[in-house]
Scaffold this active site. Structure first.
Site, PDB file in Angstrom:
ATOM      1  CG  PHE A   1      -1.770  -6.660   8.153  1.00  0.00           C
ATOM      2  CD1 PHE A   1      -1.715  -7.490   8.996  1.00  0.00           C
ATOM      3  CD2 PHE A   1      -1.683  -7.402   6.617  1.00  0.00           C
ATOM      4  CE1 PHE A   1      -1.131  -8.763   8.936  1.00  0.00           C
ATOM      5  CE2 PHE A   1      -1.411  -8.631   6.615  1.00  0.00           C
ATOM      6  CZ  PHE A   1      -1.018  -9.291   7.694  1.00  0.00           C
ATOM      7  CG  ASP A   2      -4.078  -0.025  12.227  1.00  0.00           C
ATOM      8  OD1 ASP A   2      -4.057   0.886  11.217  1.00  0.00           O
ATOM      9  OD2 ASP A   2      -3.614   0.123  13.403  1.00  0.00           O
TER      10      ASP A   2
END
Length: 312
Positions: A178-179
């Site tokens: 995930f960013d």
């Protein structure tokens, strides 16, 4: 709405409990490579596309960008049931398509060919098939159509746009990256950055250090993933999650870590890149899917063969 297999399934598919399962909806163009067929649809229309799919209904479609992710999810189910055969917190996959049922036989046959444990297929003759996501309890929606993704996000469903690319199938366990801002977290700090620059964003983070960051569009999905992750010890878990963010660890990392702690969201590894390219670290992680809101980061991931999904 037709939401059932059109032909008998030749392998056993465990019936999932919809009240407990982590339901992922994926479109046909996300899980299979249908670019040639989609081009035919755009150039010659729905009838010609349907004839083509019927004529090739026994020819398996090649895997698409989300294919390896779905396979890895299937592996997690296997490991969960090995640990506890009565477990009901499982992944459940729903294939969603704007195609007619007549052209759907090839989709189902392709899933059977690859041994994918999917029994829910929804062929919806509607311009906005995302209206059915909530009724199915979908926690994540993956599509190759930007309009579908935007509609799903507006409906409050975690969603991302996958780009068709050649990917190598990574090995297990399931690895999800995930960013941070505008994906796992809200875009509040990004907005400060746009208005006041880096210095303003850093000062904002310092002032807000004790206050958790707001929820991003994929937070709900990440929390469900974390719930499943907690069923195993860290050493033996079939799920590994990562945070790869452009934030500086020195100036903006503490609030992110405290937010994850406040949420009770376990992250196996976190990388605070301070604006450096993400491609090299993603190539090392080899995730089954990478979520980011920056198209330049998506391009960097694609350049190293990482399956990527854009959160617009």
């Amino acid at each position: 709405l037709l939401c059932c297999p059109l032909t008998p399934v030749s392998f056993p598919v465990l019936q999932k409990d919809p009240s407990r399962a982590l339901i992922i909806a994926v479109t046909t163009r996300a899980i299979f490579n249908l670019e040639e067929e989609h081009k035919l649809y755009l150039e010659k229309g729905k009838e010609e596309y349907t004839r083509h799919q019927q004529a090739n209904q026994d020819k398996p479609l090649p895997p698409g960008t989300a294919f390896a992710f779905i396979q890895a999810v299937q592996y997690v189910n296997k490991k969960i049931l090995e640990s506890n055969p009565a477990e009901r917190d499982l992944f459940d996959i729903l294939v969603l398509s704007n195609n007619s049922p007549e052209s759907g036989v090839r989709i189902i046959n392709s899933a059977k060919h690859y041994g994918l444990e999917i029994s829910k297929f929804c062929f919806v003759s509607d311009n906005d098939s995302t209206q059915y996501l909530k009724s199915h309890g979908v926690k994540l929606f993956l599509s190759a159509d930007r309009r579908d993704v935007c509609n799903a996000l507006r409906r409050g469903v975690s969603a991302a746009l996958v780009f068709q690319q050649e990917v190598q199938a990574p090995s297990t366990p399931l690895r999800v990256v995930f960013d941070g801002d505008a994906v796992l977290f809200s875009d509040e700090t990004d907005q400060i950055f746009q208005e006041q620059g880096l210095e303003g964003a850093v000062q904002y983070e310092r002032d807000m250090e004790a206050i958790p960051i707001g929820e991003g569009p994929l937070k709900a999905f990440a929390m469900h993933l974390g719930k499943m992750r907690k069923k195993f010890g860290q050493e033996k878990s079939p799920i590994r999650t990562y945070l790869v963010t452009a934030r500086s660890g020195r100036d903006m990392g503490i609030r992110a870590i405290k937010t994850l702690r406040e949420w009770g969201l376990p992250i196996d590894e976190a990388f605070f890149m301070d604006g450096a390219p993400k491609g090299p670290i993603l190539a090392q992680i080899q995730p089954h899917i990478f979520f980011d809101d920056g198209l330049h980061n998506i391009q960097g991931a694609q350049n190293v063969g990482v399956p990527s999904a854009w959160v617009p």
